[in-house]
Design a protein around this motif. Sequence first.
Motif, mmCIF file in Angstrom:
data_model
loop_
_atom_site.group_PDB
_atom_site.id
_atom_site.type_symbol
_atom_site.label_atom_id
_atom_site.label_comp_id
_atom_site.label_asym_id
_atom_site.label_seq_id
_atom_site.Cartn_x
_atom_site.Cartn_y
_atom_site.Cartn_z
ATOM 1 N N ASP A 35 6.562 19.010 1.099
ATOM 2 C CA ASP A 35 6.545 19.582 -0.235
ATOM 3 C C ASP A 35 5.902 18.687 -1.284
ATOM 4 N N THR A 36 5.553 17.449 -0.922
ATOM 5 C CA THR A 36 4.975 16.548 -1.912
ATOM 6 C C THR A 36 3.644 15.965 -1.471
ATOM 7 N N ALA A 37 2.971 16.611 -0.521
ATOM 8 C CA ALA A 37 1.678 16.102 -0.071
ATOM 9 C C ALA A 37 0.684 16.172 -1.222
ATOM 10 N N PRO A 38 -0.247 15.237 -1.276
ATOM 11 C CA PRO A 38 -1.235 15.261 -2.347
ATOM 12 C C PRO A 38 -1.962 16.610 -2.373
ATOM 13 N N ALA A 39 -2.187 17.147 -3.568
ATOM 14 C CA ALA A 39 -2.787 18.472 -3.714
ATOM 15 C C ALA A 39 -4.205 18.513 -3.178
ATOM 16 N N LEU A 53 0.838 -1.191 0.000
ATOM 17 C CA LEU A 53 0.000 0.000 0.000
ATOM 18 C C LEU A 53 0.881 1.252 0.000
ATOM 19 N N ALA A 54 1.906 1.272 0.829
ATOM 20 C CA ALA A 54 2.799 2.430 0.909
ATOM 21 C C ALA A 54 3.481 2.695 -0.425
ATOM 22 N N ARG A 55 3.833 1.658 -1.126
ATOM 23 C CA ARG A 55 4.506 1.821 -2.421
ATOM 24 C C ARG A 55 3.577 2.401 -3.485
ATOM 25 N N THR A 56 2.270 2.232 -3.328
ATOM 26 C CA THR A 56 1.326 2.730 -4.325
ATOM 27 C C THR A 56 0.831 4.142 -4.021
ATOM 28 N N LEU A 57 1.128 4.665 -2.828
ATOM 29 C CA LEU A 57 0.659 5.999 -2.461
ATOM 30 C C LEU A 57 1.412 7.066 -3.246
ATOM 31 N N PRO A 58 0.724 8.155 -3.619
ATOM 32 C CA PRO A 58 1.391 9.221 -4.369
ATOM 33 C C PRO A 58 2.305 10.043 -3.461
ATOM 34 N N GLY A 59 3.304 10.679 -4.043
ATOM 35 C CA GLY A 59 4.189 11.574 -3.304
ATOM 36 C C GLY A 59 5.248 10.822 -2.521
ATOM 37 N N THR A 60 6.046 11.595 -1.783
ATOM 38 C CA THR A 60 7.117 11.034 -0.979
ATOM 39 C C THR A 60 6.590 10.729 0.410
ATOM 40 N N LEU A 61 6.629 9.484 0.791
ATOM 41 C CA LEU A 61 6.147 9.064 2.094
ATOM 42 C C LEU A 61 7.160 9.459 3.154
ATOM 43 N N ARG A 62 6.703 10.170 4.172
ATOM 44 C CA ARG A 62 7.599 10.589 5.254
ATOM 45 C C ARG A 62 7.537 9.601 6.408
#
Length: 178
Positions: A59-63, A32-41
């Motif tokens: 800086d990369t949270a989903p818009a 699931l984490a690998r499929t999430l958009p943006g950079t996972l913190r």
Amino acid sequence: MRSAELSSRSGPSEDDVATGEERSLRDEVVDLARTLPGTLRRLTVRDGDRAVEVEWAADTAPAAAPAAAPPAPVPGGLQAVASPADEEVPEVPEGTVAVRAPLVGTFYAAPSPGAEPFVRVGDEVETGQTLGIVEAMKLMNPIVADSAGVVAEIRVGDAESVEYDQVLLLLRPPGGPR
């Protein structure tokens, strides 16, 4: 299952030992984490209260987040938990300066239990003044003001756990509107 944090998107290490059910759930959470958009913190999974917390890099949270929908069930009875208070609130409002946690630990607002807090909202502070303490591994790390200002907001409570780079307090420039 113990609290687990996914700090990278790599697979499990050889030191990790899990039962078949835990292993399966863990694999599904990693997928699931690998499929999430943006950079996972940060990704935290807890079984006690059954919550999954996901945090993206600032800086990369989903818009745009999807409209409020009921939490989706996750295998093993876990549910994603969303906090409505965090929606569309800027981390650092314009005209303020954030004082951030330099490490993971426990924030203390006063030098000892029952003592007066280092600062309160509305207090003027000077450069180098102690604003709080973050305890990590039995070491007390003072949190000091990098610049003079007025305490606009205190975002964490006394004895509350804090994460690295979390906003602890907000300062306004001195002499500005209160």
